[in-house]
Structures are given as C-alpha cells and as structure tokens.
Design a protein around this motif. Structure first.
Motif, PDB file in Angstrom:
ATOM      1  N   GLU A 184       0.810  -1.218   0.000  1.00 18.58           N
ATOM      2  CA  GLU A 184       0.000   0.000   0.000  1.00 18.58           C
ATOM      3  C   GLU A 184       0.848   1.276   0.000  1.00 18.58           C
ATOM      4  O   GLU A 184       0.614   2.178  -0.785  1.00 18.58           O
ATOM      5  CB  GLU A 184      -0.986   0.047   1.177  1.00 18.58           C
ATOM      6  CG  GLU A 184      -2.090   1.066   0.895  1.00 18.58           C
ATOM      7  CD  GLU A 184      -2.618   1.826   2.097  1.00 18.58           C
ATOM      8  OE1 GLU A 184      -2.185   1.546   3.220  1.00 18.58           O
ATOM      9  OE2 GLU A 184      -3.458   2.715   1.889  1.00 18.58           O
ATOM     10  N   LYS A 185       1.832   1.315   0.908  1.00 15.83           N
ATOM     11  CA  LYS A 185       2.662   2.525   1.021  1.00 15.83           C
ATOM     12  C   LYS A 185       3.355   2.830  -0.307  1.00 15.83           C
ATOM     13  O   LYS A 185       3.416   3.963  -0.760  1.00 15.83           O
ATOM     14  CB  LYS A 185       3.713   2.352   2.125  1.00 15.83           C
ATOM     15  CG  LYS A 185       3.156   2.638   3.499  1.00 15.83           C
ATOM     16  CD  LYS A 185       4.255   3.146   4.436  1.00 15.83           C
ATOM     17  CE  LYS A 185       3.672   3.513   5.796  1.00 15.83           C
ATOM     18  NZ  LYS A 185       3.804   2.414   6.770  1.00 15.83           N
ATOM     19  N   TYR A 186       3.883   1.783  -0.895  1.00 15.09           N
ATOM     20  CA  TYR A 186       4.608   1.932  -2.152  1.00 15.09           C
ATOM     21  C   TYR A 186       3.673   2.431  -3.261  1.00 15.09           C
ATOM     22  O   TYR A 186       3.985   3.384  -3.981  1.00 15.09           O
ATOM     23  CB  TYR A 186       5.221   0.581  -2.518  1.00 15.09           C
ATOM     24  CG  TYR A 186       5.843   0.568  -3.873  1.00 15.09           C
ATOM     25  CD1 TYR A 186       7.088   1.145  -4.083  1.00 15.09           C
ATOM     26  CD2 TYR A 186       5.167   0.011  -4.966  1.00 15.09           C
ATOM     27  CE1 TYR A 186       7.658   1.158  -5.337  1.00 15.09           C
ATOM     28  CE2 TYR A 186       5.712   0.014  -6.223  1.00 15.09           C
ATOM     29  CZ  TYR A 186       6.956   0.601  -6.406  1.00 15.09           C
ATOM     30  OH  TYR A 186       7.503   0.618  -7.652  1.00 15.09           O
ATOM     31  N   LEU A 187       2.493   1.820  -3.362  1.00 13.78           N
ATOM     32  CA  LEU A 187       1.536   2.211  -4.399  1.00 13.78           C
ATOM     33  C   LEU A 187       1.030   3.637  -4.188  1.00 13.78           C
ATOM     34  O   LEU A 187       0.859   4.396  -5.132  1.00 13.78           O
ATOM     35  CB  LEU A 187       0.348   1.222  -4.405  1.00 13.78           C
ATOM     36  CG  LEU A 187       0.673  -0.180  -4.904  1.00 13.78           C
ATOM     37  CD1 LEU A 187      -0.432  -1.154  -4.536  1.00 13.78           C
ATOM     38  CD2 LEU A 187       0.932  -0.189  -6.404  1.00 13.78           C
ATOM     39  N   ARG A 188       0.801   3.960  -2.894  1.00 14.32           N
ATOM     40  CA  ARG A 188       0.310   5.300  -2.601  1.00 14.32           C
ATOM     41  C   ARG A 188       1.315   6.363  -3.026  1.00 14.32           C
ATOM     42  O   ARG A 188       0.960   7.370  -3.610  1.00 14.32           O
ATOM     43  CB  ARG A 188       0.027   5.431  -1.091  1.00 14.32           C
ATOM     44  CG  ARG A 188      -0.961   6.545  -0.806  1.00 14.32           C
ATOM     45  CD  ARG A 188      -1.096   6.894   0.648  1.00 14.32           C
ATOM     46  NE  ARG A 188      -0.889   5.755   1.550  1.00 14.32           N
ATOM     47  CZ  ARG A 188      -0.808   5.895   2.867  1.00 14.32           C
ATOM     48  NH1 ARG A 188      -0.917   7.074   3.430  1.00 14.32           N
ATOM     49  NH2 ARG A 188      -0.621   4.840   3.649  1.00 14.32           N
TER      50      ARG A 188
END
Ligand SMILES: [Zn+2]
Length: 192
Positions: free
Chosen positions: A181-185
C-alpha cells in the motif's frame, strides 16, 4: 545608438544555477523586472539607464524566487494536463468498458459488496465511495497504468467496510495489495 524602431537589445546570460537567462535592455522599461514564462524561460528586463551589473545583482537576489516559480509552473503543467473533448469522450468510453468490470473482479475476489459504479470527469480525485457504498471513479484513471487503477479500485472497495482512513482501513487495503500500500500510494502521489 539611435537605431530606427529599435526599442530593446537582447542577449543571453548563462547563470550558474538558472541556466540561460534572456537579458533585455529596454529603451522603454522604467525599472528592472524579472519574469518566468510557462516554458520555464527566465527574462530579465532592465532600463537602458541601469548598468547590466546592477540588473544582474537584482537577478542574483531573486534566484530562489525563480526556482520556486519554475517548480510551481511544472506542477501546474502536470495537474492541468490538457485533453481535447474527443480524448475525454474516448477515455470515458474506455473507462465505462474497463473499470466496472475491474471493480466486480476485485469485489468478488475479496468478498466486498457495493452498489453502483459511476464514471465521472473528476480531476480533483481518482475515486470515492458513498455512505451507500456507491463507487465513483474518475475517467482520468485511464491515464494510469493498470496496477495503479487496481490499487484505486481496491482502496474504494475497502471503504465499503471502513468509511474512513483509519488504521484498520489501511491495514485492510494493505492486505488486499499484498503489503504494497505505502509503495503504491507514493507511486500514485508522484504522478499527481
Ligand atoms: Zn479513501
């Protein structure tokens, strides 16, 4: 010099930080002015009664301002990317064909239930989920790579369970995207 119709003398100055700066020695200007064009080009205009060295001192005092202006212009260029009405209609058709199907796919995979899917020409946000679990998606999602479109859809589907951005919500999203999630965000944020 009394050149006919000549009102300005132009030259290029190479600034160590800013690169090329257009110097305009003007017969009409009353004061030194500095401008940054949408292309990022910097123009320093100074009256003929002001020495070039004085004009360059002024430029030196505004280097930070020029850099900030260029950054602002670059950002505006991204968010205001222009599309013709035809391109927007084409994206809308594509979005209607592709996105609802994708929502159904992820909802079934993770067991979410939702109401309607609406495609809008929203520029300020990619998607939203109403209190009745109706999902609204921006047709501009079609400018994104598929994995980011899926991430947005999963984010909105998770809102059918948590209608907020609580820690529980984010951990649900994170589980659905296999811990990315963090990476995609941040990838999505960098696109604008
Ligand atoms: Zn959200």
């Amino acid at each position: 010099m009394f050149g006919r119709g000549k009102s300005a003398e132009k030259s290029i100055y190479h600034h160590p930080l800013l690169g090329e700066v257009a110097l305009v020695r003007s017969w009409r200007a009353r004061r030194v002015t500095l401008s940054v064009r949408p292309s990022g080009e910097v123009r320093l205009t100074y009256p003929r009664f002001v020495a070039k060295s004085r004009a360059l001192e002024f430029l030196e005092s505004r280097v930070e301002w020029v850099e900030q202006s260029r950054q602002r212009l670059a950002q505006r260029g991204l968010t205001k990317r222009e599309f013709s009405p035809e391109q927007i209609e084409q994206m809308r058709r594509e979005a209607k064909r592709v996105l609802p199907e994708r929502v159904a796919f992820w909802a079934q995979k993770f067991g979410f239930s939702y109401g309607r899917v609406t495609i809008r020409a929203a520029r300020s946000k990619w998607g939203s989920c109403s209190g009745e679990n109706n999902i609204s998606l921006s047709l501009f999602m079609m400018t994104l790579p598929e994995h980011l479109r899926d991430y947005i859809i999963i984010h909105e589907l998770c809102h059918t369970v948590h209608h907020n951005h609580s820690a529980a919500f984010h951990s649900l999203v994170d589980r659905c995207v296999e811990g990315k999630e963090k990476y995609l965000r941040s990838e999505l944020r960098n696109i604008g």
